[in-house]
Design a protein around this motif. Structure first.
Motif, short mmCIF file in Angstrom:
data_model
loop_
_atom_site.label_atom_id
_atom_site.label_comp_id
_atom_site.label_asym_id
_atom_site.label_seq_id
_atom_site.Cartn_x
_atom_site.Cartn_y
_atom_site.Cartn_z
N PHE A 75 0.77 -1.22 0.01
CA PHE A 75 0.05 0.14 0.06
C PHE A 75 0.84 1.23 0.05
O PHE A 75 2.09 1.16 0.67
CB PHE A 75 -0.89 0.18 1.32
N CYS A 76 0.41 2.36 -0.58
CA CYS A 76 1.03 3.58 -0.56
C CYS A 76 0.12 4.61 -0.41
O CYS A 76 -0.89 4.90 -1.28
CB CYS A 76 1.76 3.71 -2.33
N ALA A 77 0.44 5.41 0.72
CA ALA A 77 -0.45 6.20 1.39
C ALA A 77 0.17 7.59 0.70
O ALA A 77 1.47 7.79 0.75
CB ALA A 77 -0.56 6.18 2.77
N MET A 78 -0.72 8.36 0.13
CA MET A 78 -0.52 9.73 -0.33
C MET A 78 -1.21 10.65 0.56
O MET A 78 -2.36 10.83 0.30
CB MET A 78 -0.88 9.98 -1.83
N ILE A 79 -0.59 11.32 1.47
CA ILE A 79 -1.08 12.18 2.64
C ILE A 79 -0.84 13.57 2.20
O ILE A 79 0.24 14.01 2.20
CB ILE A 79 -0.56 11.76 3.99
#
Length: 295
Positions: free
Chosen positions: A161-165
């Motif tokens: 998973f890649c979170a883009m915050i």
């Protein structure tokens, strides 16, 4: 004096079609150190306005004592959290879970994990974040007769998973208000069918399934206008090879599901020049859930 450390994972709810039912624990953490005192309350590691009895960690801690008809003891709480607040990554669930687990420990563990899930669901108002926070991994929950029911599902080790915050916040209340109170029957069927596909996609890492299964008609289409750069980030992530994209919880964090290790670096380069600042954080599934460490 007695002391204990509680380590709690961030969580991501909904996962596209699983509105208010699916959640997953991720490798981003909050640590809470509790030390009992004769009296008083000391809270460290958070903004000044939260260093009081209204702090969620303390209200959960005190609430468990009250539940047993007991007065909460004095306590010193040190907070170290890498989970950003109001970003759709389960920060409130993490704080509630930390407080409840510490209180249960000091009380001699009167409540089982299943009972703690019910208590946390009452405190939070819904189980989709507290369930993976407590148990780890991918969970599905439903409440029946005021009792939460939880089942776990496997997640293939190749899935990441890649979170883009983003640099801006989005309140859960505002995000909730954007959703209509009445939905089309076809939209409900659309989501139900895709939940079944999504659970299989996580198990098998089937890339073709992800592109279909992460779509949603119940909440994301109504919330995307609240998030600056939503379409830009989404399109760039898909162009970089994301298997699918979804809005984490109430937002505004966007999460890409991927299997190619080069994905985070590629997407970070593409979105680095857009209007708002977005932190790109690659994550794995936390499979353990909240952990108590004696000090």
């Amino acid at each position: 004096m007695q002391s204990v450390k509680v380590k709690v994972p961030a969580t991501s709810a909904n996962l596209g079609p699983g509105f208010d039912s699916l959640g997953i624990a991720l490798t981003l953490y909050a640590d809470f150190d509790f030390e009992l005192m004769d009296e008083g309350l000391i809270i460290e590691g958070c903004p000044e306005e939260y260093k009081n009895e209204n702090n969620l960690v303390y209200t959960a801690f005190r609430g468990l004592y009250w539940r047993l008809g007991k007065r909460a003891p004095g306590v010193k709480i040190k907070i170290h959290s890498d989970i950003p607040p109001t970003r759709g990554l389960g920060s409130s669930s993490a704080m509630l879970t930390g407080g409840v687990l510490a209180a249960n420990y000091f009380l001699g563990n009167p409540y089982s994990k299943e009972e703690l899930l019910q208590i946390l669901t009452e405190f939070e108002g819904h189980p989709d974040n507290v369930s993976p926070c407590l148990y780890g991994g991918l969970t599905a929950t439903a409440v029946h007769g005021e009792k939460p029911y939880m089942v776990s599902f496997p997640v293939n080790e190749n899935i990441r998973f890649c979170a883009m915050i983003p640099s801006f916040e989005l309140s859960t209340q505002a995000s909730r208000m954007a959703i209509p109170t009445v939905i089309n029957h076809k939209d409900a069927v659309f989501n139900v069918s895709r939940i079944a596909l999504l659970l299989k996609a996580f198990e098998t890492a089937d890339e073709a399934l992800f592109s279909v299964a992460l779509n949603d008609r119940l909440h994301q289409p109504y919330r995307e206008h609240l998030i600056d750069d939503y379409k830009t980030v989404r399109l760039n992530a898909l162009a970089c090879g994301a298997l699918g994209m979804y809005l984490s919880g109430a937002g505004p964090t966007l999460i890409a599901v991927y299997s190619d290790n080069a994905f985070p670096e590629r997407v970070e380069k593409l979105i680095s020049g857009i209007r708002n600042e977005w932190i790109v954080k690659p994550l794995d599934v936390d499979r353990q859930g909240a952990v108590i460490e004696e000090m």
